[in-house]
Design an enzyme around this catalytic site. Structure first.
Site, PDB file in Angstrom:
ATOM      1  CE  LYS A 117      -6.051  -8.011  -1.741  1.00 44.96           C
ATOM      2  NZ  LYS A 117      -6.307  -7.594  -0.391  1.00 44.96           N
ATOM      3  CE  LYS A 121      -4.328  -1.629   2.071  1.00 47.68           C
ATOM      4  NZ  LYS A 121      -5.240  -1.484   3.208  1.00 47.68           N
ATOM      5  CE  LYS A 126     -13.302  -3.294   0.512  1.00 46.29           C
ATOM      6  NZ  LYS A 126     -13.680  -2.804   1.802  1.00 46.29           N
TER       7      LYS A 126
HETATM    8  P1  TYM Z   1     -10.943  -5.461   4.293  1.00 48.00           P
HETATM    9  O1  TYM Z   1     -11.971  -4.430   4.556  1.00 48.00           O
HETATM   10  O2  TYM Z   1      -9.875  -5.171   3.310  1.00 48.00           O
HETATM   11  O3  TYM Z   1     -11.611  -6.792   3.832  1.00 48.00           O
HETATM   12  C1  TYM Z   1     -12.682  -7.372   4.549  1.00 48.00           C
HETATM   13  C2  TYM Z   1     -12.583  -8.880   4.542  1.00 48.00           C
HETATM   14  O4  TYM Z   1     -12.641  -9.401   3.209  1.00 48.00           O
HETATM   15  C3  TYM Z   1     -11.562 -10.287   2.993  1.00 48.00           C
HETATM   16  N1  TYM Z   1     -11.176 -10.228   1.576  1.00 48.00           N
HETATM   17  C4  TYM Z   1     -11.121 -11.280   0.756  1.00 48.00           C
HETATM   18  N2  TYM Z   1     -11.376 -12.592   0.949  1.00 48.00           N
HETATM   19  C5  TYM Z   1     -11.228 -13.413  -0.110  1.00 48.00           C
HETATM   20  N3  TYM Z   1     -10.852 -12.996  -1.344  1.00 48.00           N
HETATM   21  C6  TYM Z   1     -10.586 -11.694  -1.585  1.00 48.00           C
HETATM   22  N4  TYM Z   1     -10.222 -11.293  -2.802  1.00 48.00           N
HETATM   23  C7  TYM Z   1     -10.716 -10.775  -0.507  1.00 48.00           C
HETATM   24  N5  TYM Z   1     -10.551  -9.430  -0.394  1.00 48.00           N
HETATM   25  C8  TYM Z   1     -10.826  -9.121   0.891  1.00 48.00           C
HETATM   26  C9  TYM Z   1     -10.464  -9.788   3.910  1.00 48.00           C
HETATM   27  O5  TYM Z   1      -9.519 -10.793   4.189  1.00 48.00           O
HETATM   28  C10 TYM Z   1     -11.254  -9.392   5.133  1.00 48.00           C
HETATM   29  O6  TYM Z   1     -11.533 -10.527   5.929  1.00 48.00           O
HETATM   30  N6  TYM Z   1      -7.747  -5.282   8.086  1.00 48.00           N
HETATM   31  C11 TYM Z   1      -9.072  -5.739   7.720  1.00 48.00           C
HETATM   32  C12 TYM Z   1     -10.157  -5.140   8.575  1.00 48.00           C
HETATM   33  C13 TYM Z   1      -9.996  -5.343  10.049  1.00 48.00           C
HETATM   34  C14 TYM Z   1     -10.155  -6.554  10.759  1.00 48.00           C
HETATM   35  C15 TYM Z   1      -9.955  -6.208  12.130  1.00 48.00           C
HETATM   36  C16 TYM Z   1     -10.411  -7.858  10.379  1.00 48.00           C
HETATM   37  C17 TYM Z   1      -9.739  -4.362  10.956  1.00 48.00           C
HETATM   38  N7  TYM Z   1      -9.725  -4.895  12.206  1.00 48.00           N
HETATM   39  C18 TYM Z   1     -10.037  -7.187  13.127  1.00 48.00           C
HETATM   40  C19 TYM Z   1     -10.484  -8.820  11.389  1.00 48.00           C
HETATM   41  C20 TYM Z   1     -10.297  -8.488  12.735  1.00 48.00           C
HETATM   42  C21 TYM Z   1      -9.316  -5.307   6.289  1.00 48.00           C
HETATM   43  O7  TYM Z   1      -8.743  -4.390   5.790  1.00 48.00           O
HETATM   44  O8  TYM Z   1     -10.308  -5.936   5.685  1.00 48.00           O
END
Ligand code: TYM
Length: 329
Positions: free
Chosen positions: A195, A111, A198
């Site tokens: 992957k 990032k 967004k």
């Molecule tokens: P974020 O918002 O980027 O994504 C949310 C969830 O979606 C999953 N994900 C995917 N799974 C499968 N294939 C994909 N292409 C794909 N893209 C995204 C992510 O793994 C995630 O589970 N850091 C986290 C948010 C967070 C969090 C936490 C998660 C903040 N605090 C505490 C768990 C526990 C994030 O940016 O997710």
């Protein structure tokens, strides 16, 4: 499984990857454990956000949780910034984890290489994530495969704190990451070795949960496959086809073997994938619309914040106390 915590960032265009890799499992887990599902707006602030858009995205993310099937009377749905313990615990995590550990985070490297401005928050992001998790004495964290390294850091911090104090001050969380064939890593439709994301500038690479049926059909029709015509699961040699097979499998319940035996070419296969995705997302989109009625989601989030606060405050106090912070009289 006792306590489940997970979070999603409120950025526009929640993807099919977010749904299949994570949110779908939240829905299943809500009846097996005490569950907390958070809209992590503080994490979203690590990159510049338009304030009006951020507020809208925060409400939308919460609406999608409910629309996807999370029952707010069963699981706790709340906004991270509504529970100030998260920011406070975030600091306690920052002083419990090492600069070198954060430097090794591959998501930060990716990032920060792309970003115009690199905030300090982007760097300390995983410490706040550890705070989110440890605040609820979480035993399991359902996430997609891309969050694995962040979760390992949260575990390392927890183990370190417990070793330091010689007792269980915090609970060491376990990852709950589906294997690839079960949605742990849904790939881009245009570049299936990356992957689905967004932030992909190529619109046709990503299916969004709120895409219209026609947009979904077009994107899947255009999805990159290969020059053969065999529908076979082989993520190494046939990443595009394998990704579509996983999507079809998760949207219909059919196994990968069943799918492989069904097709002699890609035409009908892609049509079926598209219809399966549309059938999966349409009812969610319908419920999402109903939840746009003013006040509905706001009320759910208020109740959620109260529940989350009641559970997390004592855990924060426990760690503050262990670290030697003076309790207020
Ligand atoms: P974020 O918002 O980027 O994504 C949310 C969830 O979606 C999953 N994900 C995917 N799974 C499968 N294939 C994909 N292409 C794909 N893209 C995204 C992510 O793994 C995630 O589970 N850091 C986290 C948010 C967070 C969090 C936490 C998660 C903040 N605090 C505490 C768990 C526990 C994030 O940016 O997710």
């Amino acid at each position: 499984i006792k306590v489940v915590f997970s979070g999603m960032q409120p950025t526009s265009g929640v993807t099919l990857g977010n749904y299949l890799g994570a949110m779908r499992n939240f829905v299943k887990l809500q009846h097996e454990a005490q569950c907390f599902f958070c809209v992590v707006d503080l994490h979203a602030l690590t990159i510049p956000q338009d304030p009006v858009q951020l507020r809208k995205n925060t409400l939308d993310m919460a609406r999608l949780y409910v629309a996807a099937g999370i029952d707010p009377d069963v699981a706790t749905i709340f906004v991270q910034s509504h529970v100030s313990a998260h920011a406070e615990m975030g600091w306690l995590m920052e002083v419990s984890c090492y600069y070198g550990e954060l430097q090794r985070m591959t998501q930060f490297k990716d990032k920060s290489a792309k970003a115009e401005v690199v905030t300090t928050g982007l760097f300390t992001y995983p410490a706040l994530m550890a705070a989110d998790i440890l605040l609820y004495d979480t035993t399991h964290v359902p996430v997609g495969d891309d969050q694995k390294q962040h979760l390992e850091l949260a575990r390392d911090i927890a183990v370190r704190l417990n070793n330091r104090f010689g007792r269980e001050v915090v609970v060491v969380p376990e990852p709950y990451i589906p294997p690839r064939e079960a949605g742990g890593r849904i790939m881009s439709l245009q570049n299936p070795t990356q992957k689905m994301s967004k932030s992909d500038p190529d619109e046709s690479a990503t299916i969004h949960m709120l895409d219209t049926p026609d947009a979904i059909r077009k994107k899947i029709k255009r999805a990159v496959t290969d020059s053969e015509s065999e529908v076979r699961y082989d993520p190494e040699k046939k990443p595009g086809v394998s990704n579509l097979m996983v999507i079809l499998s998760l949207c219909t319940g059919m196994s990968l073997d069943e799918i492989a035996g069904r097709y002699t070419g890609y035409g009908q296969f892609k049509k079926d994938v598209a219809e399966a995705v549309v059938a999966t997302l349409e009812p969610i989109q319908q419920r999402y619309k109903e939840l746009c009625e003013p006040g509905v989601i706001e009320e759910i989030l208020e109740k959620g914040a109260q529940k989350a606060e009641a559970v997390s405050t004592p855990v924060l106090r426990r760690l503050q106390d262990a670290l030697g912070l003076l309790p207020r009289k």
